[in-house]
Design a protein around this motif. Structure first.
Motif, short mmCIF file in Angstrom:
data_model
loop_
_atom_site.label_atom_id
_atom_site.label_comp_id
_atom_site.label_asym_id
_atom_site.label_seq_id
_atom_site.Cartn_x
_atom_site.Cartn_y
_atom_site.Cartn_z
N VAL A 120 0.79 -1.24 0.27
CA VAL A 120 -0.06 -0.16 0.03
C VAL A 120 0.75 1.24 -0.15
O VAL A 120 0.51 2.13 -0.53
CB VAL A 120 -1.12 -0.12 1.43
CG1 VAL A 120 -1.61 1.24 1.35
CG2 VAL A 120 -2.10 -1.06 1.12
N TRP A 121 1.84 1.23 0.71
CA TRP A 121 2.93 2.40 0.74
C TRP A 121 3.52 2.58 -0.69
O TRP A 121 3.57 3.58 -0.98
CB TRP A 121 4.21 2.26 1.86
CG TRP A 121 5.11 3.07 1.57
CD1 TRP A 121 5.27 4.38 1.94
CD2 TRP A 121 6.41 2.78 0.96
NE1 TRP A 121 6.50 4.92 1.89
CE2 TRP A 121 7.38 4.10 1.23
CE3 TRP A 121 6.92 1.60 0.55
CZ2 TRP A 121 8.44 3.96 0.65
CZ3 TRP A 121 8.08 1.75 -0.22
CH2 TRP A 121 9.09 2.92 0.10
N ALA A 122 3.83 1.61 -1.43
CA ALA A 122 4.41 1.53 -2.53
C ALA A 122 3.37 1.97 -3.60
O ALA A 122 3.72 2.44 -4.76
CB ALA A 122 5.14 0.27 -2.93
N MET A 123 2.12 1.98 -3.38
CA MET A 123 1.18 2.25 -4.48
C MET A 123 1.13 3.68 -4.65
O MET A 123 0.54 4.21 -5.59
CB MET A 123 -0.27 1.64 -4.10
CG MET A 123 -0.46 0.26 -4.24
SD MET A 123 -1.83 -0.54 -3.60
CE MET A 123 -3.09 0.25 -4.55
N ASP A 125 3.10 5.44 -5.95
CA ASP A 125 3.89 5.74 -7.15
C ASP A 125 2.87 4.71 -8.07
O ASP A 125 2.86 3.49 -8.00
CB ASP A 125 5.18 5.34 -7.27
CG ASP A 125 5.80 5.56 -8.55
OD1 ASP A 125 5.02 5.77 -9.53
OD2 ASP A 125 7.06 5.35 -8.49
N GLU A 126 2.20 5.48 -9.19
CA GLU A 126 1.57 4.68 -10.08
C GLU A 126 2.14 3.77 -10.98
O GLU A 126 1.58 3.02 -11.62
CB GLU A 126 0.44 5.71 -10.68
CG GLU A 126 -0.69 6.30 -9.93
CD GLU A 126 -1.26 7.41 -10.71
OE1 GLU A 126 -1.22 7.43 -11.80
OE2 GLU A 126 -2.49 8.12 -10.11
N SER A 127 3.71 4.12 -11.07
CA SER A 127 4.37 3.47 -12.07
C SER A 127 5.12 2.35 -11.33
O SER A 127 6.08 2.06 -11.84
CB SER A 127 5.06 4.08 -12.94
OG SER A 127 5.93 4.96 -12.13
N ILE A 128 4.49 1.77 -10.46
CA ILE A 128 5.63 0.95 -9.27
C ILE A 128 5.76 -0.46 -10.02
O ILE A 128 6.76 -1.16 -9.91
CB ILE A 128 4.71 0.70 -7.91
CG1 ILE A 128 3.49 -0.20 -8.35
CG2 ILE A 128 4.85 1.89 -7.38
CD1 ILE A 128 2.67 -0.79 -6.94
N GLY A 129 5.00 -0.90 -10.99
CA GLY A 129 5.02 -2.29 -11.63
C GLY A 129 4.85 -3.36 -10.58
O GLY A 129 4.32 -3.01 -9.57
N ALA A 130 5.56 -4.59 -10.97
CA ALA A 130 5.29 -5.57 -9.84
C ALA A 130 6.34 -5.75 -9.06
O ALA A 130 6.21 -6.74 -8.09
CB ALA A 130 5.23 -6.89 -10.78
N LEU A 131 7.56 -4.90 -8.78
CA LEU A 131 8.45 -5.44 -8.04
C LEU A 131 8.12 -5.09 -6.52
O LEU A 131 8.59 -6.02 -5.85
CB LEU A 131 9.78 -4.37 -8.34
CG LEU A 131 11.18 -4.73 -7.78
CD1 LEU A 131 11.25 -6.25 -8.01
CD2 LEU A 131 12.08 -3.92 -8.24
N PRO A 132 7.50 -4.06 -6.12
CA PRO A 132 7.05 -3.89 -4.86
C PRO A 132 5.89 -5.05 -4.48
O PRO A 132 6.05 -5.58 -3.04
CB PRO A 132 6.42 -2.66 -4.65
CG PRO A 132 7.14 -1.66 -5.65
CD PRO A 132 7.08 -2.83 -7.24
N VAL A 133 5.36 -5.66 -5.35
CA VAL A 133 4.18 -6.57 -5.11
C VAL A 133 5.11 -7.74 -4.75
O VAL A 133 4.84 -8.56 -3.72
CB VAL A 133 3.23 -6.74 -6.10
CG1 VAL A 133 2.14 -7.92 -5.93
CG2 VAL A 133 2.45 -5.57 -6.35
#
Length: 267
Positions: A120-123, A125-133
């Motif tokens: 949720v914190w990483a979200m 940034d709308e361009s986070i991609g799959a890495l934080p997930v």
């Protein structure tokens, strides 16, 4: 096969119906363990509610401090209950379900909750991609693997093999509170996940050490309340607490190794 099942199989012993029923009744320590799981669930619920309200209001950036402090405070309470249930079980006795309940509760409070908190914190940034997930998933999987490995180990050891799950969860929370650049946060969380499944040894908090841990958790809850209410110096105290937590987690295994080396030289 759990350690309990192994003992039964090795001894070819079968409990009498009355004894089996007694083992399956919840004891005082089990209610603390269930409280641990409930705090983890409430942390996720509070996080989802805050995120939904944040999005509905069209706000951007991090969640309000009050919401963040509530989520972290619930995780700290879960960690305190995790320390207390073991002490209560040793003093008042525990049920046959105690170890299994503890592992299941830890997956919720120290696996899923901090992993979801990080994602949720990483979200932001709308361009986070799959890495934080993927990093959040690594936290969850590391907790599951570590708990399974712990269940297979012989009891009585003075050390945990791998970073204990509550400390791992607090480390992930600390990364979020420090609010680093996204890739730095992902790297830190992946390192924490590795520490949980590593062979590094951490001493078990017993006796006075357990009370010291409970005291630190109480201080953490108080600091989160002060930070959430916007009191003066709250942000500085959070940074200080976060630095202490991360420094403790990184340096403690080296302290254990140095202590063992000193004892070996004296012998």
């Amino acid at each position: 096969m759990t350690p309990t099942e192994g003992v039964v199989a090795a001894g070819h012993a079968v409990s009498a119906p009355g004894e089996e029923t007694s083992r399956l009744r919840l004891g005082p320590a089990d209610y603390l363990t269930l409280g641990n799981a409930l705090c983890g669930f409430l942390a996720v619920w509070a996080l989802m509610s805050a995120q939904s309200a944040h999005a509905a209001a069209g706000a951007v950036g991090p969640l309000p401090r009050t919401a963040m402090a509530t989520v972290v405070g619930l995780m700290l309470v879960a960690a305190a209950l995790d320390v207390l249930d073991g002490r209560v079980a040793r003093r008042l006795g525990g049920s046959g379900m105690g170890a299994e309940l503890d592992n299941l509760a830890d997956v919720v409070s120290f696996g899923f909750a901090p992993a979801f908190f990080f994602v949720v914190w990483a979200m932001r940034d709308e361009s986070i991609g799959a890495l934080p997930v993927a990093a959040g998933g690594a936290v969850l999987l590391a907790v599951i693997v570590r708990l399974a490995r712990f269940s297979c180990q012989a009891p009585g050891a003075n050390y945990f093999t791998g970073l204990p799950c509550p400390f791992g969860a607090m480390a992930v929370v600390t990364v979020v509170l420090l609010d680093p650049p996204l890739m730095a946060g992902v790297t830190a969380v992946l390192l924490i996940s590795w520490l949980m499944v590593s062979r590094m040894e951490y001493p078990k908090p017993r006796g006075r050490k357990a009370y010291a841990v409970l005291g630190l958790l109480a201080v953490g809850v108080a600091l989160m309340a002060a930070w959430g209410m916007g009191l003066p110096a709250g942000q500085t105290l959070i940074y200080l607490m976060s630095a202490v937590v991360l420094g403790f987690i990184v340096t403690l295994p080296f302290y254990v190794l140095a202590t063992r080396r000193t004892v070996a030289e004296q012998d």
